[in-house]
Design a protein around this motif. Structure first.
Motif, mmCIF file in Angstrom:
data_model
loop_
_atom_site.group_PDB
_atom_site.id
_atom_site.type_symbol
_atom_site.label_atom_id
_atom_site.label_comp_id
_atom_site.label_asym_id
_atom_site.label_seq_id
_atom_site.Cartn_x
_atom_site.Cartn_y
_atom_site.Cartn_z
ATOM 1 N N ALA A 32 20.637 48.290 16.471
ATOM 2 C CA ALA A 32 21.200 49.505 17.053
ATOM 3 C C ALA A 32 20.671 50.776 16.398
ATOM 4 N N GLU A 33 20.254 50.705 15.120
ATOM 5 C CA GLU A 33 19.914 51.921 14.383
ATOM 6 C C GLU A 33 18.429 52.128 14.112
ATOM 7 N N LYS A 34 17.616 51.060 14.182
ATOM 8 C CA LYS A 34 16.176 51.224 13.929
ATOM 9 C C LYS A 34 15.558 52.016 15.071
ATOM 10 N N THR A 35 14.823 53.055 14.733
ATOM 11 C CA THR A 35 14.283 53.972 15.735
ATOM 12 C C THR A 35 12.763 53.911 15.758
ATOM 13 N N TYR A 36 12.197 53.839 16.947
ATOM 14 C CA TYR A 36 10.753 53.886 17.137
ATOM 15 C C TYR A 36 10.406 55.237 17.752
ATOM 16 N N TYR A 37 9.457 55.932 17.132
ATOM 17 C CA TYR A 37 9.064 57.262 17.588
ATOM 18 C C TYR A 37 7.696 57.225 18.245
ATOM 19 N N ARG A 38 7.494 58.115 19.211
ATOM 20 C CA ARG A 38 6.180 58.340 19.797
ATOM 21 C C ARG A 38 6.086 59.820 20.129
ATOM 22 N N PRO B 170 3.646 70.223 22.268
ATOM 23 C CA PRO B 170 4.537 70.759 21.228
ATOM 24 C C PRO B 170 6.000 70.365 21.483
ATOM 25 N N GLY B 171 6.635 69.867 20.458
ATOM 26 C CA GLY B 171 8.024 69.439 20.582
ATOM 27 C C GLY B 171 8.195 68.178 21.391
ATOM 28 N N GLY B 172 7.134 67.415 21.562
ATOM 29 C CA GLY B 172 7.169 66.253 22.450
ATOM 30 C C GLY B 172 7.437 64.933 21.760
ATOM 31 N N ILE B 173 8.247 64.931 20.703
ATOM 32 C CA ILE B 173 8.541 63.667 20.041
ATOM 33 C C ILE B 173 9.656 62.961 20.797
#
Length: 154
Positions: free
Chosen positions: A70-76, A81-84
């Motif tokens: 539930a808490e592990k986060t995957y980022y891309r 700009p500001g597109g995370i």
């Protein structure tokens, strides 16, 4: 005594089948990363692609310890700009491509170089129990029986 260095003619690749159902993600990833690199072989040479071809089935049924699901986060990042963007492991596992969690874990356990990118092409991950590699006669590697900590129930 001379140091042994493998040549392309010395490399013997096998096909390994792993069922990920009920297996802890990190433990599965470390075993598969070792197999992809070829470190389990006595003839291991760091600069050669010595590893086996690995097929992982039931990637959508992989387990995580603690609250990681539930808490592990995957980022891309979109590149703007500001597109995370971020998604939790649970969202990915319940989405259209649950095999990406397993692939990302294995990729991050390999060194970040050209050889490891080549070794990642020897990995095939499938969300379900079916795979199209029956003709290769893969050996079954039972990760669950290697160590009692490798499995987790719900």
């Amino acid at each position: 005594m001379k140091t042994y260095t493998a040549t392309p003619a010395d490399i013997d690749k096998k096909w390994i089948l792993i069922d990920a159902e009920g297996v802890v993600l990190g433990r599965l990833a470390s075993i598969v990363a070792m197999r992809l690199r070829g470190k389990h072989k006595a003839t291991f040479t760091p600069s050669m692609d010595m590893g086996d071809n690995v097929i992982i089935i039931n990637a959508d049924k992989v387990q995580m310890t603690g609250k990681k699901r539930a808490e592990k986060t995957y980022y891309r990042h979109t590149g703007h700009p500001g597109g995370i963007k971020s998604r939790t492991a649970e969202e990915i596992l319940e989405g259209a491509h649950p095999e990406r969690v397993v692939t990302a874990a294995i990729k991050r356990m390999l060194p970040g170089n050209r050889l490891s990118r080549q070794q990642m092409t020897n990995l095939r991950v499938y969300a379900g129990a079916e795979h199209p590699h029956e003709a290769q006669n893969p050996e079954v590697l039972d990760v669950k029986s290697m160590n009692k900590k490798n499995t987790r129930t719900a």
